[in-house]
Design a protein around this motif. Structure first.
Motif, PDB file in Angstrom:
ATOM      1  N   ASN A 227     -15.980   7.561 -13.578  1.00 33.62           N
ATOM      2  CA  ASN A 227     -14.663   6.959 -13.791  1.00 33.62           C
ATOM      3  C   ASN A 227     -14.203   6.347 -12.470  1.00 33.62           C
ATOM      4  OD1 ASN A 227     -12.098   6.210 -14.506  1.00 33.62           O
ATOM      5  ND2 ASN A 227     -11.328   8.272 -14.871  1.00 33.62           N
ATOM      6  N   ILE A 228     -14.243   5.024 -12.382  1.00 38.95           N
ATOM      7  CA  ILE A 228     -13.843   4.311 -11.172  1.00 38.95           C
ATOM      8  C   ILE A 228     -12.660   3.411 -11.515  1.00 38.95           C
ATOM      9  CG2 ILE A 228     -14.560   2.727  -9.340  1.00 38.95           C
ATOM     10  CD1 ILE A 228     -17.466   3.581  -9.952  1.00 38.95           C
ATOM     11  N   ASP A 229     -11.558   3.606 -10.806  1.00 39.81           N
ATOM     12  CA  ASP A 229     -10.337   2.830 -11.035  1.00 39.81           C
ATOM     13  C   ASP A 229      -9.891   2.275  -9.682  1.00 39.81           C
ATOM     14  OD1 ASP A 229      -7.549   2.087 -11.459  1.00 39.81           O
ATOM     15  OD2 ASP A 229      -7.723   3.154 -13.361  1.00 39.81           O
ATOM     16  N   MET A 230      -9.859   0.955  -9.545  1.00 38.21           N
ATOM     17  CA  MET A 230      -9.560   0.361  -8.242  1.00 38.21           C
ATOM     18  C   MET A 230      -8.676  -0.865  -8.418  1.00 38.21           C
ATOM     19  SD  MET A 230     -13.435  -0.933  -7.543  1.00 38.21           S
ATOM     20  CE  MET A 230     -14.363  -1.788  -8.845  1.00 38.21           C
ATOM     21  N   GLN A 231      -7.877  -1.139  -7.378  1.00 38.93           N
ATOM     22  CA  GLN A 231      -6.975  -2.270  -7.454  1.00 38.93           C
ATOM     23  C   GLN A 231      -6.809  -2.940  -6.086  1.00 38.93           C
ATOM     24  OE1 GLN A 231      -5.753   0.843  -8.649  1.00 38.93           O
ATOM     25  NE2 GLN A 231      -3.985   1.387  -7.407  1.00 38.93           N
ATOM     26  N   ILE A 232      -6.556  -4.222  -6.116  1.00 40.92           N
ATOM     27  CA  ILE A 232      -6.132  -4.986  -4.945  1.00 40.92           C
ATOM     28  C   ILE A 232      -4.651  -5.279  -5.127  1.00 40.92           C
ATOM     29  CG2 ILE A 232      -6.374  -7.109  -3.617  1.00 40.92           C
ATOM     30  CD1 ILE A 232      -8.791  -5.372  -3.352  1.00 40.92           C
ATOM     31  N   MET A 233      -3.826  -4.812  -4.176  1.00 35.33           N
ATOM     32  CA  MET A 233      -2.388  -4.950  -4.292  1.00 35.33           C
ATOM     33  C   MET A 233      -1.844  -5.846  -3.173  1.00 35.33           C
ATOM     34  SD  MET A 233      -1.832  -3.166  -6.983  1.00 35.33           S
ATOM     35  CE  MET A 233      -0.038  -3.136  -7.015  1.00 35.33           C
ATOM     36  N   TYR A 234      -0.902  -6.706  -3.528  1.00 38.82           N
ATOM     37  CA  TYR A 234      -0.250  -7.627  -2.605  1.00 38.82           C
ATOM     38  C   TYR A 234       1.182  -7.156  -2.384  1.00 38.82           C
ATOM     39  CZ  TYR A 234       2.126 -12.025  -1.254  1.00 38.82           C
ATOM     40  OH  TYR A 234       2.906 -12.979  -0.643  1.00 38.82           O
ATOM     41  N   ASP A 235       1.519  -6.892  -1.120  1.00 36.15           N
ATOM     42  CA  ASP A 235       2.865  -6.449  -0.766  1.00 36.15           C
ATOM     43  C   ASP A 235       3.788  -7.668  -0.703  1.00 36.15           C
ATOM     44  OD1 ASP A 235       5.151  -5.321   0.212  1.00 36.15           O
ATOM     45  OD2 ASP A 235       4.270  -4.543   2.066  1.00 36.15           O
TER      46      ASP A 235
END
Length: 283
Positions: A227-235
């Motif tokens: 189970n791999i959950d990943m995100q790229i987030m922009y501040d």
């Protein structure tokens, strides 16, 4: 929304507030994510879900706490009951406490790329109203943690899992007595690493590699999970004129093979490949 989901959300707010009072630092966030390709075991349909999350992380004298509750709302393709046109609802709660052994003992346990060594304990539990399984998962976890020396954080743990469930089938109206799976290990990592590409970004997520847990409550075999959950987030906080790390938006992807230990070679819907959009407010 089910009564347990409302109660869980209230408890989460209280826990976050109480922990913050004793914390050296803390971060509480509300987030929303949306995807149209979620999967559920024994369901061969792509399911749309709206997910609201409350999370709290804080550091104290000897370590850190993490608390998270997801409220997951499915489309009608994951029905709430047999013959229903409404979607299932689920509350999923996670708590982890990590003791930093260096802070507890006053010694330095850093070596190579490892900043510190810890011991983590915690629990997961869920409640779901759906047409078939109606999960009531209960799980306790414990094991050592390596805290890596990176910008932000990267924690890697080897945990023992003690898991049980007591489902109820609305098709047959049959309740299954609470059943304990075999104790099994999980290698897990959680991270939040800031970087820039002309704009402030962060790479965040978790990865769980879980061994098979013996026979399930119906006598069938289980399979190891990934189970791999990943995100790229922009501040986007500066754009909105608010302090750094207040508002974030981004994209997220989850890969979950053999979901809940169901082998995907025989169970439809046991592997999910789910892109999502995500927005967060931190306070």
């Amino acid at each position: 929304m089910p009564r347990l989901a409302r109660s869980t959300a209230a408890l989460a707010l209280i826990a976050a507030a109480c922990t913050a009072q004793a914390a050296d630092w803390s971060d509480t966030s509300l987030s929303y994510r949306y995807g149209t390709r979620f999967a559920e075991p024994y369901n061969d349909q792509d399911i749309t879900k709206n997910i609201v999350n409350l999370s709290h992380v804080s550091g104290y004298k000897y370590g850190k706490n993490f608390f998270s509750v997801d409220l997951l709302m499915s489309s009608e393709l994951d029905p709430s009951a047999a013959g229903s046109n409404s979607g299932a609802h689920e509350a999923y709660v996670v708590y982890r406490n990590t003791l930093d052994l260096g802070k507890v003992t006053g010694n330095n346990y850093a070596f190579g790329p490892v900043r510190g060594v810890g011991a983590t304990v915690g629990f997961d539990f869920n409640s779901k109203t759906d047409a078939g399984y109606n999960s009531k998962k209960r799980m306790v976890v414990a094991g050592p943690t390596l805290m890596m020396d990176v910008p932000g954080f990267l924690d890697i743990s080897l945990m023992a899992l003690w898991e049980s469930n007591a489902p109820y089938n609305t098709y047959t109206n049959q309740a299954t007595p609470r059943y304990a799976y075999r104790t099994h290990p999980m290698l897990t990592a959680a991270w939040g690493i800031p970087f820039t590409l002309g704009i402030p970004l962060s790479f965040e997520g978790y990865a769980n590699f879980i061994a098979a847990k013996g026979s399930n409550e119906f006598g069938g075999g289980t399979a190891p999970e990934t189970n791999i959950d990943m995100q790229i987030m922009y501040d986007i906080s500066e754009t909105l004129g608010t302090p750094k790390n207040t508002f974030k938006v981004g994209i997220e992807y989850q890969y979950w093979k053999n979901k809940f230990g169901n082998p995907d070679r025989t169970v439809p819907g046991a592997t999910a490949r789910t892109p999502m959009v995500r927005a967060e407010y931190h306070f």
